[in-house]
Motif scaffolding. Sequence first.
Motif, PDB file in Angstrom:
ATOM      1  N   LEU A 172     -11.030   5.962  -0.739  1.00 13.36           N
ATOM      2  CA  LEU A 172     -10.745   7.005   0.246  1.00 13.36           C
ATOM      3  C   LEU A 172      -9.994   6.445   1.447  1.00 13.36           C
ATOM      4  O   LEU A 172      -9.065   7.070   1.972  1.00 13.36           O
ATOM      5  N   VAL A 173     -10.385   5.274   1.902  1.00  8.75           N
ATOM      6  CA  VAL A 173      -9.765   4.630   3.071  1.00  8.75           C
ATOM      7  C   VAL A 173      -9.715   3.124   2.834  1.00  8.75           C
ATOM      8  O   VAL A 173     -10.255   2.614   1.863  1.00  8.75           O
ATOM      9  N   GLY A 174      -9.046   2.401   3.773  1.00 13.45           N
ATOM     10  CA  GLY A 174      -9.121   0.951   3.790  1.00 13.45           C
ATOM     11  C   GLY A 174      -7.889   0.184   3.401  1.00 13.45           C
ATOM     12  O   GLY A 174      -7.847  -1.042   3.576  1.00 13.45           O
ATOM     13  N   ALA A 175      -6.849   0.832   2.880  1.00 18.15           N
ATOM     14  CA  ALA A 175      -5.739   0.096   2.280  1.00 18.15           C
ATOM     15  C   ALA A 175      -4.720  -0.443   3.266  1.00 18.15           C
ATOM     16  O   ALA A 175      -3.988  -1.375   2.946  1.00 18.15           O
ATOM     17  N   PHE A 176      -4.643   0.129   4.484  1.00 15.86           N
ATOM     18  CA  PHE A 176      -3.599  -0.294   5.414  1.00 15.86           C
ATOM     19  C   PHE A 176      -4.077  -1.502   6.215  1.00 15.86           C
ATOM     20  O   PHE A 176      -4.287  -1.454   7.427  1.00 15.86           O
ATOM     21  N   ALA A 177      -4.230  -2.611   5.504  1.00 20.05           N
ATOM     22  CA  ALA A 177      -4.719  -3.856   6.100  1.00 20.05           C
ATOM     23  C   ALA A 177      -4.262  -5.023   5.236  1.00 20.05           C
ATOM     24  O   ALA A 177      -3.844  -4.837   4.085  1.00 20.05           O
ATOM     25  N   ASP A 178      -4.358  -6.235   5.792  1.00 23.38           N
ATOM     26  CA  ASP A 178      -3.963  -7.424   5.041  1.00 23.38           C
ATOM     27  C   ASP A 178      -4.849  -7.679   3.839  1.00 23.38           C
ATOM     28  O   ASP A 178      -4.426  -8.316   2.872  1.00 23.38           O
ATOM     29  N   GLU A 179      -6.101  -7.226   3.906  1.00 19.78           N
ATOM     30  CA  GLU A 179      -7.000  -7.432   2.788  1.00 19.78           C
ATOM     31  C   GLU A 179      -7.958  -6.256   2.636  1.00 19.78           C
ATOM     32  O   GLU A 179      -8.213  -5.511   3.586  1.00 19.78           O
ATOM     33  N   VAL A 180      -8.452  -6.109   1.427  1.00 19.80           N
ATOM     34  CA  VAL A 180      -9.432  -5.085   1.108  1.00 19.80           C
ATOM     35  C   VAL A 180     -10.569  -5.753   0.351  1.00 19.80           C
ATOM     36  O   VAL A 180     -10.326  -6.564  -0.553  1.00 19.80           O
ATOM     37  N   VAL A 181     -11.798  -5.444   0.717  1.00 22.02           N
ATOM     38  CA  VAL A 181     -12.961  -5.845  -0.073  1.00 22.02           C
ATOM     39  C   VAL A 181     -13.400  -4.622  -0.859  1.00 22.02           C
ATOM     40  O   VAL A 181     -13.757  -3.594  -0.283  1.00 22.02           O
ATOM     41  N   ALA A 182     -13.322  -4.715  -2.196  1.00 26.74           N
ATOM     42  CA  ALA A 182     -13.501  -3.531  -3.029  1.00 26.74           C
ATOM     43  C   ALA A 182     -14.443  -3.810  -4.189  1.00 26.74           C
ATOM     44  O   ALA A 182     -14.489  -4.935  -4.707  1.00 26.74           O
ATOM     45  N   PRO A 183     -15.188  -2.794  -4.633  1.00 27.14           N
ATOM     46  CA  PRO A 183     -16.002  -2.942  -5.841  1.00 27.14           C
ATOM     47  C   PRO A 183     -15.104  -3.022  -7.068  1.00 27.14           C
ATOM     48  O   PRO A 183     -14.026  -2.403  -7.105  1.00 27.14           O
ATOM     49  N   THR A 184     -15.528  -3.748  -8.061  1.00 28.73           N
ATOM     50  CA  THR A 184     -14.682  -3.949  -9.236  1.00 28.73           C
ATOM     51  C   THR A 184     -14.388  -2.645  -9.969  1.00 28.73           C
ATOM     52  O   THR A 184     -13.355  -2.519 -10.626  1.00 28.73           O
ATOM     53  N   SER A 201      -5.301   4.818   0.897  1.00 25.43           N
ATOM     54  CA  SER A 201      -6.125   5.026  -0.287  1.00 25.43           C
ATOM     55  C   SER A 201      -5.617   4.327  -1.535  1.00 25.43           C
ATOM     56  O   SER A 201      -6.255   4.409  -2.582  1.00 25.43           O
ATOM     57  N   GLU A 202      -4.506   3.614  -1.453  1.00 22.48           N
ATOM     58  CA  GLU A 202      -3.881   3.081  -2.664  1.00 22.48           C
ATOM     59  C   GLU A 202      -3.194   1.758  -2.331  1.00 22.48           C
ATOM     60  O   GLU A 202      -2.402   1.683  -1.396  1.00 22.48           O
ATOM     61  N   TYR A 203      -3.472   0.720  -3.099  1.00 21.26           N
ATOM     62  CA  TYR A 203      -2.950  -0.604  -2.770  1.00 21.26           C
ATOM     63  C   TYR A 203      -2.819  -1.468  -4.014  1.00 21.26           C
ATOM     64  O   TYR A 203      -3.380  -1.161  -5.085  1.00 21.26           O
ATOM     65  N   ALA A 204      -2.079  -2.560  -3.869  1.00 22.64           N
ATOM     66  CA  ALA A 204      -1.949  -3.566  -4.924  1.00 22.64           C
ATOM     67  C   ALA A 204      -1.880  -4.930  -4.264  1.00 22.64           C
ATOM     68  O   ALA A 204      -1.384  -5.075  -3.144  1.00 22.64           O
ATOM     69  N   GLY A 205      -2.381  -5.933  -4.959  1.00 19.47           N
ATOM     70  CA  GLY A 205      -2.364  -7.275  -4.400  1.00 19.47           C
ATOM     71  C   GLY A 205      -3.006  -8.282  -5.332  1.00 19.47           C
ATOM     72  O   GLY A 205      -3.084  -8.064  -6.550  1.00 19.47           O
ATOM     73  N   THR A 206      -3.494  -9.371  -4.742  1.00 22.50           N
ATOM     74  CA  THR A 206      -4.016 -10.501  -5.508  1.00 22.50           C
ATOM     75  C   THR A 206      -5.451 -10.797  -5.107  1.00 22.50           C
ATOM     76  O   THR A 206      -5.778 -10.834  -3.916  1.00 22.50           O
ATOM     77  N   VAL A 207      -6.303 -11.022  -6.101  1.00 21.90           N
ATOM     78  CA  VAL A 207      -7.697 -11.377  -5.844  1.00 21.90           C
ATOM     79  C   VAL A 207      -7.762 -12.798  -5.278  1.00 21.90           C
ATOM     80  O   VAL A 207      -7.232 -13.747  -5.871  1.00 21.90           O
ATOM     81  N   ALA A 217       0.863  -1.185   0.000  1.00 20.06           N
ATOM     82  CA  ALA A 217       0.000   0.000   0.000  1.00 20.06           C
ATOM     83  C   ALA A 217       0.895   1.229   0.000  1.00 20.06           C
ATOM     84  O   ALA A 217       1.964   1.229   0.612  1.00 20.06           O
ATOM     85  N   ALA A 218       0.468   2.263  -0.700  1.00 19.87           N
ATOM     86  CA  ALA A 218       1.249   3.502  -0.751  1.00 19.87           C
ATOM     87  C   ALA A 218       0.641   4.531   0.187  1.00 19.87           C
ATOM     88  O   ALA A 218      -0.572   4.553   0.410  1.00 19.87           O
ATOM     89  N   VAL A 219       1.504   5.379   0.747  1.00 22.46           N
ATOM     90  CA  VAL A 219       1.069   6.439   1.662  1.00 22.46           C
ATOM     91  C   VAL A 219       0.978   7.744   0.878  1.00 22.46           C
ATOM     92  O   VAL A 219       1.917   8.113   0.157  1.00 22.46           O
ATOM     93  N   ASN A 220      -0.141   8.437   1.015  1.00 25.09           N
ATOM     94  CA  ASN A 220      -0.336   9.729   0.361  1.00 25.09           C
ATOM     95  C   ASN A 220      -0.653  10.789   1.414  1.00 25.09           C
ATOM     96  O   ASN A 220      -1.176  10.481   2.491  1.00 25.09           O
ATOM     97  N   PHE A 221      -0.340  12.044   1.090  1.00 25.37           N
ATOM     98  CA  PHE A 221      -0.540  13.111   2.068  1.00 25.37           C
ATOM     99  C   PHE A 221      -1.994  13.214   2.544  1.00 25.37           C
ATOM    100  O   PHE A 221      -2.235  13.480   3.731  1.00 25.37           O
ATOM    101  N   PRO A 222      -2.992  12.997   1.682  1.00 24.40           N
ATOM    102  CA  PRO A 222      -4.368  13.030   2.187  1.00 24.40           C
ATOM    103  C   PRO A 222      -4.644  12.002   3.287  1.00 24.40           C
ATOM    104  O   PRO A 222      -5.542  12.214   4.110  1.00 24.40           O
ATOM    105  N   ASP A 223      -3.887  10.898   3.330  1.00 25.36           N
ATOM    106  CA  ASP A 223      -4.046   9.935   4.423  1.00 25.36           C
ATOM    107  C   ASP A 223      -3.748  10.594   5.765  1.00 25.36           C
ATOM    108  O   ASP A 223      -4.447  10.376   6.759  1.00 25.36           O
ATOM    109  N   VAL A 224      -2.688  11.407   5.786  1.00 28.73           N
ATOM    110  CA  VAL A 224      -2.322  12.137   7.001  1.00 28.73           C
ATOM    111  C   VAL A 224      -3.446  13.101   7.394  1.00 28.73           C
ATOM    112  O   VAL A 224      -3.820  13.196   8.575  1.00 28.73           O
ATOM    113  N   LEU A 225      -3.987  13.799   6.404  1.00 27.33           N
ATOM    114  CA  LEU A 225      -5.038  14.776   6.672  1.00 27.33           C
ATOM    115  C   LEU A 225      -6.318  14.108   7.159  1.00 27.33           C
ATOM    116  O   LEU A 225      -7.003  14.633   8.051  1.00 27.33           O
ATOM    117  N   LEU A 226      -6.657  12.955   6.600  1.00 27.08           N
ATOM    118  CA  LEU A 226      -7.866  12.247   7.040  1.00 27.08           C
ATOM    119  C   LEU A 226      -7.754  11.812   8.491  1.00 27.08           C
ATOM    120  O   LEU A 226      -8.718  11.914   9.258  1.00 27.08           O
TER     121      LEU A 226
END
Length: 332
Positions: A100-112, A73-79, A47-56
């Motif tokens: 907007l949120v959710g990326a700093f975790a082992d998994e993300v459930v996201a809409p396609t 707010s930004e991540y990459a991984g495997t389905v 997951a990448a860190v962006n300045f808006p993460d700090v602001l949120l």
Amino acid sequence: MTAAAAPTSTVRAVVCTEYGEPESLRMESRPSSPLAPGHVRVRVGAAAVNFPDVLLVANRYQISVPPPFVPGSEYAGTVVEVADDADGFSVGDRVTGTGLVGAFADEVVAPTKVLKKIPDGIDDRTAASFGVAHRTAYHTLRSVARLQPGERLVVLGAGGGVGLAAVQLGVALGASVTAVASSADKLAVASSYGAAHTIDHRTSDLRSALKDALPEGADVVVDPVGGELSEPALRSLARGGRFVTIGYASGSIPRIPLNLVLVKGIRIMGFQFQDLDPEEYRRNEAELVDLLVSGTAVPHIGADYPLEDAARALRHVADGRAVGKVVIDMSR
């Protein structure tokens, strides 16, 4: 529903339980989220860190998210799991996503709709770092500023994620780039990516330095910083120049003397993804993938941290020490 394996019952996540500084974040084990219709479950590799993460986290962003929430707010991984109606994705696909949120975790459930498949040969760290910064910079240069080969581009905040991406992409589009940043280390990296001129605004008067570097003036200024740097950069523009504001990492929104706009015929523009022409958006996205795969535009990862050190990663960004992108690497 298709799955490679049943999801784990709990996942590690970094949680903002109350607004505050990055050090207020806590690591928790949380129940794995249910798979909603039209969604997929992604095992996060980076997951990448962006300045808006700090602001949120500090509740200083233009949008508030009530605690508790998982920043990022930004991540990459495997389905690893796909809902029946989540067309276009399969278990095993490597994807990158934003939210907007959710990326700093082992998994993300996201809409396609927020996911893109990662091109072959691109690792998770690179994919997670590429999306927000390079897409912001490229759409800004290509469709807002309409940068042309041979033009003179000034990039403020050239050591940060968006700024350094704008340096790389400005060079790729054939511009002569002047990079403005806050340290010799940041400027050395900008120079390595093709900046023709570099200016340390903390050790020189920016207005004078820009006049020396660009005696005929700049054609375009890209400003992700705001604050006290904006006006001298605006003054550096040649007649008919374009100034694009895309953020306020300084924490201060500048007040622009409108007489400068009148006298020089300057155009001041803002960047928002939703304002882009759909056809231009698709063209830009295709060009960006080509630039990534060819190695012409690759994110510079200046620091990485394990998930348990996410607070330190946000502090690194909050203090303005980041050079390029800061990554949370789940494999560490």
